[in-house]
Design a protein around this motif. Structure first.
Motif, short mmCIF file in Angstrom:
data_model
loop_
_atom_site.label_atom_id
_atom_site.label_comp_id
_atom_site.label_asym_id
_atom_site.label_seq_id
_atom_site.Cartn_x
_atom_site.Cartn_y
_atom_site.Cartn_z
N ARG A 1 4.63 7.25 1.47
CA ARG A 1 5.32 6.14 2.12
C ARG A 1 4.74 4.83 1.62
N ARG A 2 5.59 3.84 1.44
CA ARG A 2 5.13 2.48 1.17
C ARG A 2 4.96 1.75 2.49
N LEU B 1 0.85 -1.18 0.00
CA LEU B 1 0.00 0.00 0.00
C LEU B 1 0.88 1.24 0.00
N ILE B 2 0.31 2.35 -0.42
CA ILE B 2 1.00 3.63 -0.42
C ILE B 2 0.14 4.62 0.37
N VAL B 3 0.76 5.32 1.30
CA VAL B 3 0.08 6.37 2.06
C VAL B 3 0.60 7.71 1.55
N LEU B 4 -0.31 8.54 1.06
CA LEU B 4 0.05 9.81 0.44
C LEU B 4 -0.46 10.96 1.30
N ASP B 5 0.43 11.87 1.69
CA ASP B 5 0.06 13.08 2.41
C ASP B 5 -0.39 14.10 1.38
N LEU B 6 -1.66 14.44 1.39
CA LEU B 6 -2.23 15.31 0.37
C LEU B 6 -1.82 16.76 0.53
N GLU B 7 -1.28 17.12 1.67
CA GLU B 7 -0.82 18.49 1.88
C GLU B 7 0.62 18.67 1.42
N THR B 8 1.50 17.77 1.85
CA THR B 8 2.92 17.91 1.53
C THR B 8 3.32 17.18 0.25
N GLY B 9 2.54 16.19 -0.14
CA GLY B 9 2.88 15.37 -1.29
C GLY B 9 3.82 14.22 -0.97
N ALA B 10 4.22 14.10 0.28
CA ALA B 10 5.11 13.01 0.68
C ALA B 10 4.35 11.68 0.67
#
Length: 362
Positions: free
Chosen positions: A189-190, A178-187
Motif C-alpha cells: 500500500r502507498r 511511503l510504501i507498506v509491504l506485507d511480507l507474508e502476502t506480498g501486498a
C-alpha cells in the motif's frame, strides 16, 4: 585492499546542549576496500562477517550491481552472475535493474531494493521494481516481492526499506510517499502520498563543496522520501526527504489499512531538524549516525536530541548508507554521488578509487 592503522579507541568529549565537535585523528578512518570500477552506495555484513556492497547503475558503475567482497576486497557478483547480468531489453523480473539500497534483516537475510529503472528518474520497467530477499547462509533468493505500477509509479524511485515483524516500510524518493509491504502476502500500500513530511522542501538545497547540487535539467535537485529508521522497539518510524527535516509516526498507524489518508496524516509528528544526509544508521541505544553532506562529516544524534560530530574528513564526501556491525565498527560507503557524470553535464568528477571506509564507534 589497503588499510590505515587502527586507532583502538575514540575519545568523545561530553556533549553540550547544542552541537559538540569531536574530530578524531584521520587515522581513525580505516580503508576497508577500494574500487576503480564499482561505485557502491550501500554496504551490509552477514553474521559470519562477509561484506556485501551495491550501487545504482546510473552512477556509471561498471561492476556488479550487488557484490560480495573477497578477502582482498575484490567484488564478486552476488548471489550469482545471472542476477547481475541484466541488459536492456531483457526480462527485469528476476535480475537486478538498478539497486538503490541493501538492508540486513533478521535471520541473516539481505533485502535488496531494485528501483526497476536503469535511468535516474525513469519509469520502472515492467516487473523491474521489486524487493528481493536473499538468505546469506545459503546464497539463495528466498522471495521476490514485485512492486506493481500502482505502487512503484512511473515517477517513483523506490529508495530503502526497514523491517518489523511481518511488515516492511519503504520510502519513495521520486513520487513522495511511503510504501507498506506485507511480507507474508506480498501486498503493498502507498501511504502519505505527497504529504509535507515525504516531500522535499524547496528552501533546503543540497550543498556540497559550497555549491548547490543540480538535477540533469538544471534545477536544484530534490530528493523526496529517502532516509528512514525504526526505533529500537519498533514503535516509531522516523523518515524524511534527503533534505530534512525528519518526521515520525507510530508504526501501528501505518499498519492500519482502515485509516483514511487524512486520519493517517494526523498522526505524523515532527521529530528532528537534521541537515541533508546521504545515509543513516540507528543503533540499539537510539543513537542516530548520519552523514552531513555539506560538512563531509559523520555526526550522531543522541536520544536526547544532542548533535555530535564524530569525525570530519574530506574523504567522507557523500557518505551514503552506513552499516554498524556487532563488533562496533561503522562501515561507510563513499560513492561521491554528486560527482557522477549525471550531475555534471556528462563529465564525471569522481575521485577514484571509490572507497569503503570503517570507523570504530563503540
Amino acid at each position: 585492499m589497503r588499510s590505515l592503522p587502527l586507532v583502538t579507541s575514540l575519545l568523545l568529549s561530553s556533549a553540550c546542549a547544542t552541537s559538540t565537535v569531536q574530530n578524531p585523528p584521520a587515522s581513525s578512518l580505516v580503508v576497508a576496500a577500494e574500487s576503480d570500477s564499482m561505485i557502491w552506495n550501500a554496504v551490509a555484513l552477514s553474521d559470519e562477517g562477509s561484506v556485501f556492497v551495491a550501487g545504482p547503475r546510473w552512477t556509471g558503475s561498471t561492476g556488479p550491481s550487488l557484490a560480495r567482497l573477497d578477502a582482498e576486497g575484490q567484488p564478486h557478483p552476488y548471489p550469482d552472475e545471472r542476477w547481475n547480468g541484466w541488459q536492456p531489453g531483457q526480462d527485469a523480473r528476476e535480475a537486478f535493474v538498478n539497486i538503490n539500497a541493501i538492508h540486513r534483516g533478521p535471520e541473516d537475510s539481505l533485502w535488496v531494493i531494485d528501483t526497476g529503472s536503469p535511468d535516474f528518474g525513469g519509469a520502472p520497467l515492467p516487473g523491474g521494481a521489486k524487493v528481493v530477499r536473499i538468505d546469506l547462509k545459503s546464497g539463495q533468493v528466498l522471495r521476490v516481492y514485485p512492486l506493481g505500477s500502482e505502487i512503484a509509479t512511473p515517477t517513483s524511485y523506490v529508495d530503502d526499506i526497514r523491517l518489523k515483524g511481518t511488515r516492511g516500510y519503504l520510502t519513495d524518493a521520486g513520487r513522495p510517499g511511503l510504501i507498506v509491504l506485507d511480507l507474508e502476502t506480498g501486498a503493498a500500500r502507498r501511504v502519505l502520498d505527497n504529504a509535507p513530511a515525504t516531500t522535499a522542501p524547496t528552501d533546503r538545497p543540497i550543498v556540497l563543496e559550497g555549491k548547490v547540487l543540480h538535477a540533469p535539467d538544471g534545477s536544484a535537485l530534490r530528493v523526496h522520501a529517502d532516509p528512514l529508521e525504526l526505533s529500537p522497539d519498533g514503535q516509531w518510524l522516523y523518515f524524511a526527504s534527503l533534505h530534512g527535516p525528519w518526521s515520525r509516526i507510530e508504526t501501528r498507524w501505518l499498519d492500519d489499512a482502515s485509516l483514511t489518508p487524512e486520519a493517517l496524516l494526523a498522526h505524523v509528528e515532527p521529530w528532528a531538524d537534521l541537515p541533508p544526509t546521504g545515509g543513516t544508521w540507528l543503533d540499539t541505544n537510539g543513537d542516530l549516525y548520519f552523514s552531513d553532506l555539506a560538512e563531509d562529516a559523520l555526526k550522531k544524534r543522541t536520544p536526547e536530541g544532542r548533535i555530535e560530530t564524530v569525525v570530519a574528513d574530506p574523504r567522507l564526501h557523500w557518505v551514503d548508507a552506513p552499516f554498524l556491525a556487532a563488533d562496533g565498527w561503522l562501515w561507510l560507503p563513499v560513492p561521491q554521488m554528486d560527482r557522477v557524470a549525471l550531475f555534471n553535464g556528462g563529465v564525471a568528477r569522481t575521485v577514484r578509487p571509490i572507497q569503503l571506509l570503517r570507523l570504530r564507534v563503540r
